[in-house]
Design a protein around this motif. Structure first.
Motif, mmCIF file in Angstrom:
data_model
loop_
_atom_site.group_PDB
_atom_site.id
_atom_site.type_symbol
_atom_site.label_atom_id
_atom_site.label_comp_id
_atom_site.label_asym_id
_atom_site.label_seq_id
_atom_site.Cartn_x
_atom_site.Cartn_y
_atom_site.Cartn_z
ATOM 1 N N ARG A 230 -22.900 -5.860 43.148
ATOM 2 C CA ARG A 230 -22.436 -5.226 42.010
ATOM 3 C C ARG A 230 -22.378 -3.408 42.649
ATOM 4 N N ASN A 231 -23.208 -3.071 43.758
ATOM 5 C CA ASN A 231 -23.692 -2.045 44.022
ATOM 6 C C ASN A 231 -22.470 -1.919 45.348
ATOM 7 N N ILE A 232 -22.504 -3.504 46.578
ATOM 8 C CA ILE A 232 -21.913 -3.123 47.283
ATOM 9 C C ILE A 232 -20.393 -3.435 46.831
ATOM 10 N N ARG A 233 -20.135 -3.745 46.258
ATOM 11 C CA ARG A 233 -18.790 -3.612 45.924
ATOM 12 C C ARG A 233 -17.929 -2.204 45.312
ATOM 13 N N ALA A 234 -19.112 -1.740 44.451
ATOM 14 C CA ALA A 234 -19.090 -0.420 43.899
ATOM 15 C C ALA A 234 -18.982 1.252 45.588
ATOM 16 N N LEU A 235 -19.582 0.558 46.074
ATOM 17 C CA LEU A 235 -19.296 1.415 48.032
ATOM 18 C C LEU A 235 -18.142 1.426 48.412
ATOM 19 N N GLU A 236 -17.815 0.017 48.765
ATOM 20 C CA GLU A 236 -16.295 -0.496 49.912
ATOM 21 C C GLU A 236 -15.287 0.167 48.381
ATOM 22 N N ALA A 237 -15.543 0.031 47.380
ATOM 23 C CA ALA A 237 -14.274 0.299 46.233
ATOM 24 C C ALA A 237 -13.892 1.758 46.481
ATOM 25 N N ALA A 238 -15.457 2.678 46.179
ATOM 26 C CA ALA A 238 -15.552 4.222 46.149
ATOM 27 C C ALA A 238 -14.725 4.340 48.071
ATOM 28 N N THR A 239 -14.998 4.177 49.161
ATOM 29 C CA THR A 239 -14.579 4.671 50.396
ATOM 30 C C THR A 239 -13.847 3.830 50.777
ATOM 31 N N ARG A 262 -14.562 5.488 56.669
ATOM 32 C CA ARG A 262 -15.937 5.364 57.550
ATOM 33 C C ARG A 262 -17.194 6.077 57.843
ATOM 34 N N GLU A 263 -16.610 7.675 58.005
ATOM 35 C CA GLU A 263 -17.748 7.973 58.226
ATOM 36 C C GLU A 263 -18.312 9.263 56.763
ATOM 37 N N VAL A 264 -16.749 9.136 55.950
ATOM 38 C CA VAL A 264 -18.192 9.388 54.728
ATOM 39 C C VAL A 264 -18.806 7.790 54.162
ATOM 40 N N ALA A 265 -18.139 6.834 54.908
ATOM 41 C CA ALA A 265 -19.222 6.088 53.507
ATOM 42 C C ALA A 265 -20.548 5.984 54.909
ATOM 43 N N ARG A 266 -20.421 6.364 56.362
ATOM 44 C CA ARG A 266 -21.870 6.086 56.597
ATOM 45 C C ARG A 266 -22.550 7.391 56.332
ATOM 46 N N GLU A 284 -20.735 6.703 42.882
ATOM 47 C CA GLU A 284 -19.796 7.434 43.240
ATOM 48 C C GLU A 284 -20.004 9.018 43.198
ATOM 49 N N ASP A 285 -21.286 9.201 43.108
ATOM 50 C CA ASP A 285 -21.519 10.687 42.630
ATOM 51 C C ASP A 285 -21.316 10.831 44.577
ATOM 52 N N ILE A 286 -22.223 10.199 44.766
ATOM 53 C CA ILE A 286 -22.984 11.092 46.530
ATOM 54 C C ILE A 286 -21.504 10.675 46.939
ATOM 55 N N VAL A 287 -20.004 9.535 47.063
ATOM 56 C CA VAL A 287 -19.414 9.698 47.788
ATOM 57 C C VAL A 287 -18.563 10.754 47.430
ATOM 58 N N LYS A 288 -17.997 11.160 46.457
ATOM 59 C CA LYS A 288 -16.997 12.552 46.204
ATOM 60 C C LYS A 288 -17.622 14.018 47.268
ATOM 61 N N LYS A 289 -19.555 13.860 46.752
ATOM 62 C CA LYS A 289 -19.600 14.591 47.666
ATOM 63 C C LYS A 289 -19.399 14.834 48.986
ATOM 64 N N VAL A 290 -20.147 13.684 49.257
ATOM 65 C CA VAL A 290 -20.008 13.238 51.229
ATOM 66 C C VAL A 290 -18.624 14.067 51.302
ATOM 67 N N GLY A 291 -17.152 12.859 50.254
ATOM 68 C CA GLY A 291 -16.053 13.262 51.284
ATOM 69 C C GLY A 291 -15.628 14.618 50.966
ATOM 70 N N LYS A 292 -16.140 16.272 49.924
ATOM 71 C CA LYS A 292 -15.772 17.304 49.857
ATOM 72 C C LYS A 292 -16.446 17.747 51.683
ATOM 73 N N GLU A 293 -17.391 17.352 51.477
ATOM 74 C CA GLU A 293 -17.858 17.838 52.643
ATOM 75 C C GLU A 293 -17.942 17.290 53.979
ATOM 76 N N VAL A 294 -17.287 16.106 53.921
ATOM 77 C CA VAL A 294 -16.538 15.747 55.154
ATOM 78 C C VAL A 294 -14.598 16.471 55.772
ATOM 79 N N ASP A 295 -14.248 17.046 54.255
ATOM 80 C CA ASP A 295 -13.190 17.187 53.946
ATOM 81 C C ASP A 295 -13.359 19.103 54.839
#
Length: 520
Positions: A230-239, A262-266, A284-295
């Motif tokens: 479930r964790n790897i599926r959630a990470l692939e779906a989010a990124t 790819r950078e957001v996922a890393r 999901e929470d971490i990916v959203k925060k990192v996405g904003k930081e990368v933008d």
């Protein structure tokens, strides 16, 4: 009567006290006897337990002594076996040494025999050499008779022919230098410079599509996968990036064509690993925060690149596209750094040619913006970039320069040629890209191999990035006159075998050393 009653009462009182004291004494005596009996019983039980513990201790000591004896016997047996093995190995080695000694003695006898044979052959060769010298002298005399020329006259004819050829080549060189010097017209100089630099240009499209995240241990792979994945599926779906978890020790591979995702996922995966809390909600929470930081980082990188080049007024969407190039590479060369470098090179050449420096820098910075979205839009990145530039209000000159920098559109302006040349220079310099570094080294090796193919060459060195080739010859095989001919032959073979820009200087070095020692 009353006194009698009182006396009776007092007597009864004291009698009661005496009886109570006697009863209490008997009770106390009975308790003392019971206590003594209990004490005796406890002492006997303690003695029994002590005797039992002593017996158990004695048994344990005997058991340990027995085990230690067995261990000692086992270690002694192993030591004896090891000593036996070593003794056997030493005996084998001694036998091998004896065999090798016999073999060396046999070889020594063989060498003595061969030395005698070689001495005989050397004598024969000396005699044959004398015979060959006599034959050569006879042939030389016969050739002089047939040709009617002496050896000195033939040499003189050859020297005259070489002198005439050298004069012809010198005249050609002088004529070329005079022509280049006389061509001072402004338009002609601009065209020559742009055309000469353009010869370095090249097209490169290979990109990296994977990133590797190092793990503290292989146990982290199971936590990243999660229960039933479930964790790897959630990470692939989010990124939107594929995670590859294979037998690679302590590493996870992120695969995807979108470099930003790819950078957001890393970064997200690294934070999840350092935090330790890995579950779908946290992902999901971490990916959203990192996405904003990368933008934010993308925008800052684009603005910094524009600021460094002194280019202003670029649309925000184009600035974001420029910033996205920070996460793209071409043959291990960062595309954003490459774009900034192309901008500076274009500005420098425009300044030398008397053109608009800021316009040239703007073209150089924007020439590769198509690579920011070419994973989402089909077509060559040059045409994609030109459409983006046109969409967000860039001038027709810039749109054309972006489209023409890989000749997807024929260049029709000096600016387009400058951007094309700067792009080639940035990628073609040694060390900028992996493939070009290999080609550069191969070209140097080819130059050295060509020179080494001639007889009498001892060493060759390609220097000054392949613009000069130094050839060291053996002085006992090549004379001073032959070294001149060798340099001309090497030049001709290089011109026939290789394609190169500009010119290559070939220097033949012949050195004669005379060494003597003064002794007392």
């Amino acid at each position: 009567m009353n006194e009698y009653v009182v006396f009776i009462g007092i007597f009864c009182f004291f009698a009661g006290l005496l009886i109570a004291y006697l009863i209490q004494g008997r009770i106390a005596f009975r308790k003392i006897r019971e206590s003594e009996a209990e004490a005796d019983r406890c002492i006997k039980e303690s003695e029994k337990k002590a005797a039992t513990l002593i017996k158990e201790a004695e048994l344990e000591v005997k058991d340990r002594l027995f085990k230690l004896k067995n261990e000692f016997d086992a270690e002694t047996s192993e030591t004896r076996a090891e000593l036996k093995k070593r003794e056997t190995r030493l005996m084998h080695k001694e036998e091998n040494i004896d065999k090798k000694t016999e073999l060396l003695e046999g070889r020594e006898r063989e060498f003595v025999r061969k030395e005698k044979h070689l001495n005989k052959r050397e004598g024969k060769l000396e005699r044959k050499e004398l015979e060959y010298d006599e034959l050569l002298e006879e042939q030389k005399q016969q050739l002089e008779k047939i040709s009617g020329l002496t050896a000195g006259q033939a040499k003189e004819l050859l020297i005259r022919a070489m002198e005439n050829e050298a004069r012809y080549e010198g005249a050609k060189l002088i004529k070329r230098i005079e022509n280049e010097t006389n061509e001072q017209a402004d338009k002609k100089a601009k065209k020559i410079l742009a055309t000469a630099i353009q010869r370095y240009a090249g097209d490169f499209v290979a990109e990296r599509t994977v990133s590797v995240v190092q793990l503290p241990s292989d146990e982290m792979k199971g936590r990243i996968i999660g229960r039933e994945g479930r964790n790897i599926r959630a990470l692939e779906a989010a990124t939107g990036i594929d995670l590859i978890i294979d037998d690679t020790p302590e590493a996870v591979i992120l695969s995807g064509f979108n470099p930003v995702r790819r950078e957001v996922a890393r970064i997200s995966l690294m934070r999840l690993i350092s935090d330790g809390r890995i579950h779908p909600a946290r992902i999901e929470d971490i990916v959203k925060k990192v996405g904003k930081e990368v933008d934010t980082a993308i925008k800052d990188a684009g603005e910094q690149a524009a600021f460094d080049l002194g280019v202003h007024g670029i649309h925000n969407e184009l600035i974001k596209c420029v910033g996205k190039l920070k996460f793209r590479t071409s043959y291990a060369q960062n595309v954003l750094q490459h774009s900034v470098e192309v901008g500076f090179l274009s500005g420098i050449m425009a300044s030398e040619l008397g053109l608009n420096v800021k316009l040239a820098r703007r073209m150089g910075l924007l020439h590769d913006i198509g690579k920011a979205v070419d994973h989402e839009v089909e077509g060559p990145h040059a045409l994609i970039g030109s459409r983006l530039a046109k969409k967000f209000g860039e001038s027709p000159q810039i749109v054309h320069a972006v489209a023409a920098h890989h000749e997807d559109v024929p260049p029709s302006s000096v600016y387009a040629l400058l951007v094309q040349a700067s792009d080639g220079l940035s990628g073609a310099r040694p060390g900028a890209r992996k493939e070009l570094l290999e080609n550069y080294i191969k070209r140097l090796e080819d130059l050295e191999n060509i020179a080494n193919s001639f007889k009498g060459v001892a060493n060759t060195y390609a220097i000054q990035a392949g613009r000069e080739l130094r050839v060291i010859v053996e002085s006992n095989k090549i004379s001073d006159e032959e070294s001149i001919l060798l340099s001309r032959d090497v030049v001709k073979k290089i011109e026939e075998s290789l394609t190169f820009p500009g010119q290559i200087k070939v220097t033949v070095i012949r050195e004669t050393r005379a060494v003597e020692y003064a002794n007392k």
